[in-house]
Design a protein around this motif. Structure first.
Motif, PDB file in Angstrom:
ATOM      1  N   LYS A 154      35.051  29.572  65.760  1.00 49.45           N
ATOM      2  CA  LYS A 154      35.443  28.410  64.951  1.00 49.45           C
ATOM      3  C   LYS A 154      36.823  28.566  64.313  1.00 49.45           C
ATOM      4  O   LYS A 154      37.493  27.573  64.045  1.00 49.45           O
ATOM      5  N   VAL A 155      37.235  29.795  64.062  1.00 43.77           N
ATOM      6  CA  VAL A 155      38.481  30.012  63.328  1.00 43.77           C
ATOM      7  C   VAL A 155      39.559  30.579  64.247  1.00 43.77           C
ATOM      8  O   VAL A 155      40.582  29.941  64.488  1.00 43.77           O
ATOM      9  N   ASN A 156      39.362  31.785  64.757  1.00 49.44           N
ATOM     10  CA  ASN A 156      40.367  32.433  65.600  1.00 49.44           C
ATOM     11  C   ASN A 156      39.696  33.028  66.826  1.00 49.44           C
ATOM     12  O   ASN A 156      39.014  34.051  66.741  1.00 49.44           O
ATOM     13  N   MET A 169      44.651  23.835  51.955  1.00 56.32           N
ATOM     14  CA  MET A 169      44.728  24.953  52.895  1.00 56.32           C
ATOM     15  C   MET A 169      43.830  26.098  52.419  1.00 56.32           C
ATOM     16  O   MET A 169      43.524  26.208  51.229  1.00 56.32           O
ATOM     17  N   LYS A 170      43.465  26.956  53.382  1.00 53.39           N
ATOM     18  CA  LYS A 170      42.654  28.132  53.054  1.00 53.39           C
ATOM     19  C   LYS A 170      43.105  29.298  53.924  1.00 53.39           C
ATOM     20  O   LYS A 170      43.332  29.136  55.124  1.00 53.39           O
ATOM     21  N   LEU A 171      43.225  30.471  53.314  1.00 54.62           N
ATOM     22  CA  LEU A 171      43.609  31.674  54.032  1.00 54.62           C
ATOM     23  C   LEU A 171      42.384  32.526  54.321  1.00 54.62           C
ATOM     24  O   LEU A 171      41.626  32.864  53.412  1.00 54.62           O
ATOM     25  N   TYR A 172      42.192  32.870  55.588  1.00 53.24           N
ATOM     26  CA  TYR A 172      41.169  33.846  55.967  1.00 53.24           C
ATOM     27  C   TYR A 172      41.828  35.219  55.891  1.00 53.24           C
ATOM     28  O   TYR A 172      42.745  35.533  56.648  1.00 53.24           O
ATOM     29  N   ASN A 173      41.352  36.037  54.994  1.00 52.26           N
ATOM     30  CA  ASN A 173      42.003  37.284  54.623  1.00 52.26           C
ATOM     31  C   ASN A 173      41.126  38.484  54.983  1.00 52.26           C
ATOM     32  O   ASN A 173      39.912  38.351  55.161  1.00 52.26           O
ATOM     33  N   SER A 174      41.746  39.640  55.091  1.00 58.13           N
ATOM     34  CA  SER A 174      41.001  40.876  55.330  1.00 58.13           C
ATOM     35  C   SER A 174      41.868  42.049  54.916  1.00 58.13           C
ATOM     36  O   SER A 174      42.973  41.879  54.402  1.00 58.13           O
ATOM     37  N   THR A 175      41.374  43.251  55.176  1.00 59.45           N
ATOM     38  CA  THR A 175      42.180  44.444  54.967  1.00 59.45           C
ATOM     39  C   THR A 175      43.206  44.557  56.096  1.00 59.45           C
ATOM     40  O   THR A 175      43.098  43.878  57.113  1.00 59.45           O
ATOM     41  N   GLY A 176      44.184  45.420  55.921  1.00 56.31           N
ATOM     42  CA  GLY A 176      45.146  45.668  56.985  1.00 56.31           C
ATOM     43  C   GLY A 176      46.514  45.079  56.699  1.00 56.31           C
ATOM     44  O   GLY A 176      46.672  44.217  55.827  1.00 56.31           O
ATOM     45  N   PRO A 177      47.515  45.517  57.450  1.00 55.35           N
ATOM     46  CA  PRO A 177      48.898  45.105  57.183  1.00 55.35           C
ATOM     47  C   PRO A 177      49.207  43.661  57.552  1.00 55.35           C
ATOM     48  O   PRO A 177      50.053  43.032  56.909  1.00 55.35           O
ATOM     49  N   ASN A 178      48.566  43.120  58.586  1.00 51.41           N
ATOM     50  CA  ASN A 178      48.873  41.741  58.979  1.00 51.41           C
ATOM     51  C   ASN A 178      48.528  40.735  57.874  1.00 51.41           C
ATOM     52  O   ASN A 178      49.369  39.899  57.520  1.00 51.41           O
ATOM     53  N   PRO A 179      47.327  40.765  57.321  1.00 51.35           N
ATOM     54  CA  PRO A 179      47.051  39.870  56.195  1.00 51.35           C
ATOM     55  C   PRO A 179      47.968  40.124  54.999  1.00 51.35           C
ATOM     56  O   PRO A 179      48.323  39.191  54.279  1.00 51.35           O
ATOM     57  N   HIS A 180      48.358  41.393  54.805  1.00 48.17           N
ATOM     58  CA  HIS A 180      49.259  41.719  53.702  1.00 48.17           C
ATOM     59  C   HIS A 180      50.588  40.980  53.860  1.00 48.17           C
ATOM     60  O   HIS A 180      51.163  40.484  52.875  1.00 48.17           O
ATOM     61  N   VAL A 181      51.079  40.874  55.095  1.00 49.78           N
ATOM     62  CA  VAL A 181      52.330  40.162  55.345  1.00 49.78           C
ATOM     63  C   VAL A 181      52.226  38.722  54.850  1.00 49.78           C
ATOM     64  O   VAL A 181      53.097  38.220  54.133  1.00 49.78           O
ATOM     65  N   VAL A 182      51.138  38.053  55.226  1.00 50.09           N
ATOM     66  CA  VAL A 182      50.982  36.643  54.848  1.00 50.09           C
ATOM     67  C   VAL A 182      50.762  36.502  53.348  1.00 50.09           C
ATOM     68  O   VAL A 182      51.332  35.608  52.711  1.00 50.09           O
ATOM     69  N   ARG A 183      49.974  37.385  52.756  1.00 50.39           N
ATOM     70  CA  ARG A 183      49.764  37.320  51.302  1.00 50.39           C
ATOM     71  C   ARG A 183      51.077  37.504  50.558  1.00 50.39           C
ATOM     72  O   ARG A 183      51.347  36.822  49.567  1.00 50.39           O
ATOM     73  N   MET A 184      51.899  38.431  51.018  1.00 54.30           N
ATOM     74  CA  MET A 184      53.179  38.687  50.354  1.00 54.30           C
ATOM     75  C   MET A 184      54.116  37.494  50.533  1.00 54.30           C
ATOM     76  O   MET A 184      54.826  37.108  49.592  1.00 54.30           O
ATOM     77  N   PHE A 185      54.114  36.900  51.716  1.00 55.33           N
ATOM     78  CA  PHE A 185      54.929  35.720  51.975  1.00 55.33           C
ATOM     79  C   PHE A 185      54.496  34.580  51.053  1.00 55.33           C
ATOM     80  O   PHE A 185      55.329  33.905  50.439  1.00 55.33           O
ATOM     81  N   ILE A 186      53.196  34.378  50.931  1.00 57.40           N
ATOM     82  CA  ILE A 186      52.655  33.331  50.053  1.00 57.40           C
ATOM     83  C   ILE A 186      53.058  33.587  48.606  1.00 57.40           C
ATOM     84  O   ILE A 186      53.460  32.670  47.876  1.00 57.40           O
ATOM     85  N   ALA A 187      52.963  34.849  48.181  1.00 54.96           N
ATOM     86  CA  ALA A 187      53.325  35.196  46.802  1.00 54.96           C
ATOM     87  C   ALA A 187      54.806  34.936  46.547  1.00 54.96           C
ATOM     88  O   ALA A 187      55.189  34.435  45.483  1.00 54.96           O
ATOM     89  N   GLU A 188      55.654  35.266  47.515  1.00 52.99           N
ATOM     90  CA  GLU A 188      57.092  35.015  47.361  1.00 52.99           C
ATOM     91  C   GLU A 188      57.379  33.515  47.262  1.00 52.99           C
ATOM     92  O   GLU A 188      58.340  33.109  46.599  1.00 52.99           O
ATOM     93  N   LYS A 189      56.561  32.709  47.909  1.00 55.90           N
ATOM     94  CA  LYS A 189      56.718  31.256  47.848  1.00 55.90           C
ATOM     95  C   LYS A 189      56.187  30.681  46.533  1.00 55.90           C
ATOM     96  O   LYS A 189      56.402  29.504  46.230  1.00 55.90           O
ATOM     97  N   GLY A 190      55.466  31.500  45.767  1.00 54.04           N
ATOM     98  CA  GLY A 190      54.892  31.020  44.514  1.00 54.04           C
ATOM     99  C   GLY A 190      53.683  30.134  44.726  1.00 54.04           C
ATOM    100  O   GLY A 190      53.345  29.322  43.854  1.00 54.04           O
ATOM    101  N   THR A 223      42.730  38.647  62.245  1.00 51.73           N
ATOM    102  CA  THR A 223      43.094  38.080  60.950  1.00 51.73           C
ATOM    103  C   THR A 223      44.561  38.402  60.696  1.00 51.73           C
ATOM    104  O   THR A 223      45.085  39.367  61.263  1.00 51.73           O
ATOM    105  N   PRO A 224      45.209  37.575  59.883  1.00 50.36           N
ATOM    106  CA  PRO A 224      44.706  36.448  59.102  1.00 50.36           C
ATOM    107  C   PRO A 224      44.705  35.162  59.921  1.00 50.36           C
ATOM    108  O   PRO A 224      45.154  35.137  61.067  1.00 50.36           O
ATOM    109  N   ALA A 225      44.208  34.109  59.290  1.00 47.38           N
ATOM    110  CA  ALA A 225      44.272  32.756  59.850  1.00 47.38           C
ATOM    111  C   ALA A 225      44.452  31.795  58.690  1.00 47.38           C
ATOM    112  O   ALA A 225      43.930  32.029  57.597  1.00 47.38           O
ATOM    113  N   LEU A 226      45.191  30.732  58.937  1.00 44.81           N
ATOM    114  CA  LEU A 226      45.446  29.734  57.901  1.00 44.81           C
ATOM    115  C   LEU A 226      44.856  28.405  58.338  1.00 44.81           C
ATOM    116  O   LEU A 226      45.257  27.834  59.353  1.00 44.81           O
ATOM    117  N   GLU A 227      43.863  27.922  57.590  1.00 46.41           N
ATOM    118  CA  GLU A 227      43.260  26.624  57.879  1.00 46.41           C
ATOM    119  C   GLU A 227      43.982  25.548  57.080  1.00 46.41           C
ATOM    120  O   GLU A 227      44.072  25.621  55.855  1.00 46.41           O
TER     121      GLU A 227
END
Length: 205
Positions: free
Chosen positions: A45-47, A1-22, A52-56
């Motif tokens: 091609k992506v979204n 998998m690959k995360l398409y990331n950027s600045t802003g609160p929406n990508p932060h939500v997914v990054r934090m969720f991923i971090a909580e999952k370890g 953002t974000p998007a998860l491939e």
């Protein structure tokens, strides 16, 4: 998998969720300020929504929208549970996530786009009139105060469980504090909750 990331609160939500999952996922940065998310190859091609974000996924499928991405990750990696281990827990988390998204996140973000972020967003999307920005911010504030009353005696939004609802609320309140929408001083229960969540390692993801 690959995360398409950027600045802003929406990508932060997914990054934090991923971090909580370890989890540790490859990340590709998307330059929002340069409008990279609104033009090919990302936008075709992506979204196609240009967000953002998007998860491939490993087979090339792309999952977009914050809640959908987190729902997928919860099903693929159920431990630790951040939405729920039972039908009842999942329903409770989704209920509060929906309330926070519609009543707080949407007006908070809309108020920012129409005012402080107007120069960035006006060439890219239709915005409400500048005069409406204060109304949107007031709606978010009113709903925060409503939520504060519901948080009395709770450790997290869903009681003892730390969930997606907490992650969504935390990331957008942290963003709001940086763009002129601080937490109302009367919201003492949420203020205490915010400090608890801020202390989690994932908060800085």
């Amino acid at each position: 998998m690959k995360l398409y990331n950027s600045t802003g609160p929406n990508p932060h939500v997914v990054r934090m969720f991923i971090a909580e999952k370890g989890l540790s996922l490859p990340v590709e940065a998307v330059d929002l300020m340069a409008g990279e998310n609104r033009r090919p190859p990302y936008a075709d091609k992506v979204n196609v929504a240009g967000q953002t974000p998007a998860l491939e996924l490993d087979d090339g499928t792309v999952v977009c929208e914050v809640t959908a991405i987190c729902e997928y990750l919860e099903e693929a990696f159920p431990q630790p549970p951040l939405i729920g281990s039972t039908a009842q827990e999942r329903a409770e988390t989704r209920m509060w996530t929906r309330r926070i998204d519609l009543n707080i996140v949407e007006p908070l973000a809309g108020g920012f786009r129409a005012a402080e972020g107007r120069q960035i967003f006006e060439p890219r999307m239709r915005l409400v009139r500048l005069e409406a920005a204060e109304d949107l911010k007031a709606i978010a504030r009113d709903k925060l105060l409503w939520l504060d009353a519901q948080m009395a005696g709770k450790t997290f939004v869903c009681g003892p469980r730390f969930t997606l609802a907490d992650i969504l609320l935390f990331c957008f309140l942290a963003f709001g504090a940086r763009v002129g929408q601080p937490l109302p001083t009367e919201a003492s229960h949420i203020a205490a909750w915010f400090e608890r969540v801020k202390g989690r390692e994932s908060a800085s993801a």
